[in-house]
Design a protein around this motif. Sequence first.
Motif, PDB file in Angstrom:
ATOM      1  N   ALA A  73      -6.953  12.329  -7.006  1.00 32.11           N
ATOM      2  CA  ALA A  73      -5.835  11.388  -7.048  1.00 32.11           C
ATOM      3  C   ALA A  73      -6.225  10.098  -6.336  1.00 32.11           C
ATOM      4  CB  ALA A  73      -4.595  11.994  -6.393  1.00 32.11           C
ATOM      5  N   VAL A  74      -5.763   8.986  -6.888  1.00 37.60           N
ATOM      6  CA  VAL A  74      -5.894   7.672  -6.260  1.00 37.60           C
ATOM      7  C   VAL A  74      -4.487   7.192  -5.968  1.00 37.60           C
ATOM      8  CG1 VAL A  74      -6.693   5.297  -6.494  1.00 37.60           C
ATOM      9  CG2 VAL A  74      -8.026   7.176  -7.517  1.00 37.60           C
ATOM     10  N   ILE A  75      -4.166   7.040  -4.689  1.00 35.18           N
ATOM     11  CA  ILE A  75      -2.823   6.638  -4.274  1.00 35.18           C
ATOM     12  C   ILE A  75      -2.858   5.187  -3.806  1.00 35.18           C
ATOM     13  CG2 ILE A  75      -0.920   7.074  -2.675  1.00 35.18           C
ATOM     14  CD1 ILE A  75      -1.958   9.972  -2.451  1.00 35.18           C
ATOM     15  N   PHE A  76      -2.077   4.351  -4.457  1.00 40.61           N
ATOM     16  CA  PHE A  76      -1.889   2.972  -4.015  1.00 40.61           C
ATOM     17  C   PHE A  76      -0.754   2.985  -2.995  1.00 40.61           C
ATOM     18  CE2 PHE A  76      -4.143   2.668  -7.926  1.00 40.61           C
ATOM     19  CZ  PHE A  76      -4.909   1.518  -7.854  1.00 40.61           C
ATOM     20  N   VAL A  77      -1.029   2.496  -1.800  1.00 36.23           N
ATOM     21  CA  VAL A  77      -0.127   2.656  -0.662  1.00 36.23           C
ATOM     22  C   VAL A  77       1.260   2.102  -0.970  1.00 36.23           C
ATOM     23  CG1 VAL A  77       0.286   2.068   1.756  1.00 36.23           C
ATOM     24  CG2 VAL A  77      -2.042   2.524   0.968  1.00 36.23           C
ATOM     25  N   PRO A  78       2.297   2.934  -0.870  1.00 39.91           N
ATOM     26  CA  PRO A  78       3.661   2.413  -1.022  1.00 39.91           C
ATOM     27  C   PRO A  78       4.116   1.730   0.266  1.00 39.91           C
ATOM     28  CG  PRO A  78       3.728   4.764  -0.627  1.00 39.91           C
ATOM     29  CD  PRO A  78       2.277   4.381  -0.679  1.00 39.91           C
ATOM     30  N   LYS A  79       5.205   0.999   0.169  1.00 39.13           N
ATOM     31  CA  LYS A  79       5.711   0.261   1.321  1.00 39.13           C
ATOM     32  C   LYS A  79       6.172   1.190   2.438  1.00 39.13           C
ATOM     33  CE  LYS A  79       9.362  -3.073   2.536  1.00 39.13           C
ATOM     34  NZ  LYS A  79      10.528  -3.818   2.031  1.00 39.13           N
ATOM     35  N   SER A  80       6.764   2.318   2.070  1.00 35.25           N
ATOM     36  CA  SER A  80       7.389   3.212   3.029  1.00 35.25           C
ATOM     37  C   SER A  80       6.411   4.267   3.536  1.00 35.25           C
ATOM     38  CB  SER A  80       8.601   3.899   2.376  1.00 35.25           C
ATOM     39  OG  SER A  80       8.986   5.048   3.091  1.00 35.25           O
ATOM     40  N   LYS A  81       6.345   4.405   4.849  1.00 30.78           N
ATOM     41  CA  LYS A  81       5.525   5.438   5.478  1.00 30.78           C
ATOM     42  C   LYS A  81       6.009   6.827   5.071  1.00 30.78           C
ATOM     43  CE  LYS A  81       4.270   7.183  10.086  1.00 30.78           C
ATOM     44  NZ  LYS A  81       4.440   6.967  11.550  1.00 30.78           N
ATOM     45  N   GLU A  82       7.336   7.008   5.015  1.00 26.85           N
ATOM     46  CA  GLU A  82       7.909   8.304   4.646  1.00 26.85           C
ATOM     47  C   GLU A  82       7.586   8.654   3.201  1.00 26.85           C
ATOM     48  OE1 GLU A  82       9.578   5.850   6.078  1.00 26.85           O
ATOM     49  OE2 GLU A  82       9.892   6.631   8.108  1.00 26.85           O
ATOM     50  N   LEU A 103      -7.184   6.594  -1.105  1.00 30.51           N
ATOM     51  CA  LEU A 103      -6.074   5.739  -0.711  1.00 30.51           C
ATOM     52  C   LEU A 103      -6.541   4.296  -0.765  1.00 30.51           C
ATOM     53  CD1 LEU A 103      -3.132   6.039   0.513  1.00 30.51           C
ATOM     54  CD2 LEU A 103      -4.211   5.655   2.729  1.00 30.51           C
ATOM     55  N   VAL A 104      -5.794   3.450  -1.457  1.00 29.95           N
ATOM     56  CA  VAL A 104      -6.173   2.048  -1.574  1.00 29.95           C
ATOM     57  C   VAL A 104      -4.949   1.171  -1.323  1.00 29.95           C
ATOM     58  CG1 VAL A 104      -5.820   2.054  -4.093  1.00 29.95           C
ATOM     59  CG2 VAL A 104      -7.292   0.320  -3.056  1.00 29.95           C
ATOM     60  N   GLY A 105      -5.165   0.068  -0.625  1.00 32.76           N
ATOM     61  CA  GLY A 105      -4.039  -0.820  -0.349  1.00 32.76           C
ATOM     62  C   GLY A 105      -4.495  -2.118   0.293  1.00 32.76           C
ATOM     63  N   GLU A 106      -3.574  -3.046   0.383  1.00 34.78           N
ATOM     64  CA  GLU A 106      -3.846  -4.327   1.021  1.00 34.78           C
ATOM     65  C   GLU A 106      -3.763  -4.178   2.540  1.00 34.78           C
ATOM     66  OE1 GLU A 106      -2.053  -7.844  -1.400  1.00 34.78           O
ATOM     67  OE2 GLU A 106      -0.659  -6.181  -1.581  1.00 34.78           O
ATOM     68  N   LYS A 107      -4.547  -4.958   3.239  1.00 38.04           N
ATOM     69  CA  LYS A 107      -4.467  -4.937   4.701  1.00 38.04           C
ATOM     70  C   LYS A 107      -3.074  -5.367   5.161  1.00 38.04           C
ATOM     71  CE  LYS A 107      -9.417  -5.739   5.443  1.00 38.04           C
ATOM     72  NZ  LYS A 107     -10.449  -6.666   5.946  1.00 38.04           N
ATOM     73  N   LYS A 108      -2.529  -6.397   4.517  1.00 38.49           N
ATOM     74  CA  LYS A 108      -1.187  -6.846   4.905  1.00 38.49           C
ATOM     75  C   LYS A 108      -0.120  -5.852   4.468  1.00 38.49           C
ATOM     76  CE  LYS A 108      -0.391  -9.720   0.777  1.00 38.49           C
ATOM     77  NZ  LYS A 108      -0.128 -11.092   0.291  1.00 38.49           N
ATOM     78  N   GLY A 109      -0.479  -4.918   3.579  1.00 37.24           N
ATOM     79  CA  GLY A 109       0.445  -3.882   3.140  1.00 37.24           C
ATOM     80  C   GLY A 109       0.370  -2.614   3.966  1.00 37.24           C
ATOM     81  N   ASP A 128     -14.617   1.299   1.299  1.00 40.09           N
ATOM     82  CA  ASP A 128     -14.778  -0.105   0.931  1.00 40.09           C
ATOM     83  C   ASP A 128     -13.753  -0.952   1.669  1.00 40.09           C
ATOM     84  OD1 ASP A 128     -15.646  -2.404  -0.317  1.00 40.09           O
ATOM     85  OD2 ASP A 128     -15.454  -1.629  -2.356  1.00 40.09           O
ATOM     86  N   SER A 129     -14.126  -2.184   1.909  1.00 42.92           N
ATOM     87  CA  SER A 129     -13.218  -3.173   2.479  1.00 42.92           C
ATOM     88  C   SER A 129     -13.575  -4.509   1.836  1.00 42.92           C
ATOM     89  CB  SER A 129     -13.363  -3.237   3.998  1.00 42.92           C
ATOM     90  OG  SER A 129     -12.445  -4.167   4.556  1.00 42.92           O
ATOM     91  N   ALA A 130     -12.764  -4.915   0.869  1.00 40.73           N
ATOM     92  CA  ALA A 130     -13.029  -6.143   0.121  1.00 40.73           C
ATOM     93  C   ALA A 130     -11.731  -6.661  -0.472  1.00 40.73           C
ATOM     94  CB  ALA A 130     -14.045  -5.878  -0.998  1.00 40.73           C
ATOM     95  N   ARG A 131     -11.725  -7.930  -0.840  1.00 40.09           N
ATOM     96  CA  ARG A 131     -10.549  -8.553  -1.472  1.00 40.09           C
ATOM     97  C   ARG A 131      -9.297  -8.384  -0.600  1.00 40.09           C
ATOM     98  NH1 ARG A 131     -14.678  -8.483  -4.408  1.00 40.09           N
ATOM     99  NH2 ARG A 131     -14.705  -8.452  -6.698  1.00 40.09           N
TER     100      ARG A 131
END
Length: 345
Positions: A73-82, A103-109, A128-131
């Motif tokens: 599974a590839v999970i794009f980080v949702p806004k909510s921790k819960e 797990l993939v997401g934006e640093k600001k996210g 990885d850490s890019a973009r």
Amino acid sequence: MDPRSEVVLRQQDYLTGAVLFVNAPCDELHTELPPQINAQFWTWNYNEFLYFQNQNTHIHFGTQLPESEFEQAVIFVPKSKELLNYVLHNVLSRLKPGASIFLVGEKKGGVERAAKQLQPYGSTIKLDSARHCQMWQLISILQPELKPLESWVQEYSVSTPKGDLSICALPGVFSQNKLDVGTAVLLPYLSQVTSGKIADFGCGAGVISAYLAKLNPKNRIFSLDVDAFALASTQLTFEKNNLLPEQLEIKAVSGIEDAPLFLHAIVSNPPFHQGIHTDYNASENLCKTSRRHLKSGGELWIVANRFLNYPILIEQSFGQCSTKADQQGFKVLFASTQKNLKEQR
């Protein structure tokens, strides 16, 4: 292409077989994946479901995992921790120990915070850490037993003149832990809403829907939301308060354009967030076009931050807009369609 998807493609060699992509952005990722990946997608956002459906992608909409099997599974980080905890639990319950979850997401996210939520389930490594994004790999060491959806509910009480309401809010749903200020400002005015066929646009955990149903058992409530977890929360709220099931109709919508016609009223604490980003399109369209979903003499009731230009948009559509309240940074706005002469007789 979304930078998160670009990072996934940079690390595509880690992916193989049946891969479930969770909360993926609406972009071209599914067309760029190599042939050794059998991709399927899961979303709880109805707009995203429609996008992937139009792209002929293997897409599932809802609060539960798709029934089809997957190996990674590839999970794009949702806004909510819960909500991420819920997703991780559900995905891990379907994978054998030793399987990889990415797990993939934006640093600001909040991807770095989210990566820490992986640690109880196995060993983790940053791939990885890019973009301005990061991608992490979890190699799982356990397979938890799936908990029912109801066990994830946060419950709180809301006082009304008709008695207390027990609100059931699932992970990621707006105002999950307590009544938000906007809805609190609106609630005293719901007793003035005309009875009949009423839509609650952006129903969230069902506070407005449940109170409208409690005010008048003859009210028929259409609870509308883009989020499957919100719709499920509203259903649970109705059941918790022993409200008549025939009063409620739940519907996933992309916007107010999907609402029923000939409504007596539309009531809304309109949404303005899409993931971590602010998006006023849905609420502005509500102000501009809700009139066409109302019968003659129908009413629009909205609560919104006082700095927003909704009164102007409503006036342009309805010809008038009155402010019923202005307190705690919120305005309760009201407009109605003109009754035609035949209905006045």
